[in-house]
Design an enzyme around this catalytic site. Structure first.
Site, PDB file in Angstrom:
ATOM      1  CB  CYS A  33      43.916  13.842  17.047  1.00 40.18           C
ATOM      2  SG  CYS A  33      43.956  12.302  17.937  1.00 40.18           S
ATOM      3  CB  THR A  34      43.461   9.623  13.131  1.00 37.89           C
ATOM      4  OG1 THR A  34      43.778   8.810  14.507  1.00 37.89           O
ATOM      5  CG2 THR A  34      44.418   9.826  12.127  1.00 37.89           C
ATOM      6  CD  GLU A  35      42.487   8.407  17.796  1.00 38.87           C
ATOM      7  OE1 GLU A  35      42.551   7.328  17.615  1.00 38.87           O
ATOM      8  OE2 GLU A  35      43.153   9.369  17.779  1.00 38.87           O
TER       9      GLU A  35
ATOM     10  CB  THR B 181      48.614   7.369  14.744  1.00 41.26           C
ATOM     11  OG1 THR B 181      48.995   8.405  15.542  1.00 41.26           O
ATOM     12  CG2 THR B 181      49.799   6.509  14.191  1.00 41.26           C
ATOM     13  CG  ASN B 182      47.492  13.464  12.755  1.00 41.14           C
ATOM     14  OD1 ASN B 182      47.889  14.183  11.989  1.00 41.14           O
ATOM     15  ND2 ASN B 182      46.362  13.210  12.704  1.00 41.14           N
TER      16      ASN B 182
END
Length: 231
Positions: A196-198, A83-84
């Site tokens: 952001c990983t999403e 996660t960032n």
């Protein structure tokens, strides 16, 4: 092959991408039936999100430090935080470990510098773009960092938490986020960090764009793969 430890669940949607990409990367590098040696500690994101919103970062750090140490005790030779945003508490995790912590911000900055760029726009949660911890990590590598305006920051934050973390990718949101991506480019950014990983579940980093897109999940995985496969 050495073992990587993953602290995931923030959200599990992007953690699943980490798992897929790491295994595909090992398969592509070694061939045959090879897959990654991984241990995963996946947290309840609802608990973490509440601590974020209420500003209880010390408590969040305690939870993630506990998971990191558990991974180390389970045989992880290095640890990734998938996660960032939660890299805000990276330093306590690093201090608690005796194995390497592979920092996502370092992997991202290295990729930007390899392209010969010095100024990037940063997209992510409000925590990531409005607080200093992530921007400062990029700045420490010699990068200049631009962030969206207040309306753009709020839009991206809402899309991440209300849509992408629960597994939704609305076309209208894709178009709206693309407009936020374009704004820093118009202000002189030479590339955009999808911090952001999403966001990679919504925006294809390989799509044609005015400036290069830096997909932090992919970059983190690529850097991490060098560790277990090193001689």
């Amino acid at each position: 092959m050495r073992t990587l430890g993953l602290i995931g669940g923030m959200s599990w949607e992007s953690t699943a991408e980490y798992y897929r990409l790491l295994n595909e990367g090992v398969r592509d590098r070694l061939g045959g039936l090879h897959s990654a040696r991984l241990v995963l500690a996946s947290v309840d994101f609802a608990e973490i999100e509440e601590l974020q919103v209420t500003g209880q970062w010390d408590r969040a750090a305690e939870l993630l430090v506990d998971r990191a140490v558990a991974l180390q005790n389970a045989g992880a030779d290095a640890v990734l935080l998938c996660t960032n945003t939660m890299h805000k508490v990276a330093e306590p995790i690093i201090s608690a470990l005796s194995v390497p912590f592979l920092h996502l911000g370092d992997a991202t900055a290295a990729a930007v510098l390899r392209r010969g760029l010095t100024k990037v726009g940063l997209l992510g949660t409000a925590f990531t773009v409005e607080q200093a911890f992530y921007r400062d990590r990029l700045i420490a590598h010699g990068l200049e960092v631009l962030v969206p305006d207040a309306a753009g920051r709020a839009l991206v934050h809402r899309v991440i938490y209300d849509e992408l973390c629960p597994g939704v990718a609305e076309p209208a949101s894709r178009d709206a986020v693309q407009q936020v991506i374009d704004a820093p480019a118009q202000r002189g950014a030479q590339g955009i960090v999808l911090g952001c990983t999403e966001l990679e579940l919504l925006i294809d980093p390989d799509q044609p764009n005015v400036v290069p897109l830096f997909a932090t999940t992919r970059l983190h995985v690529a850097a991490a793969l060098d560790f277990p496969l090193a001689d």
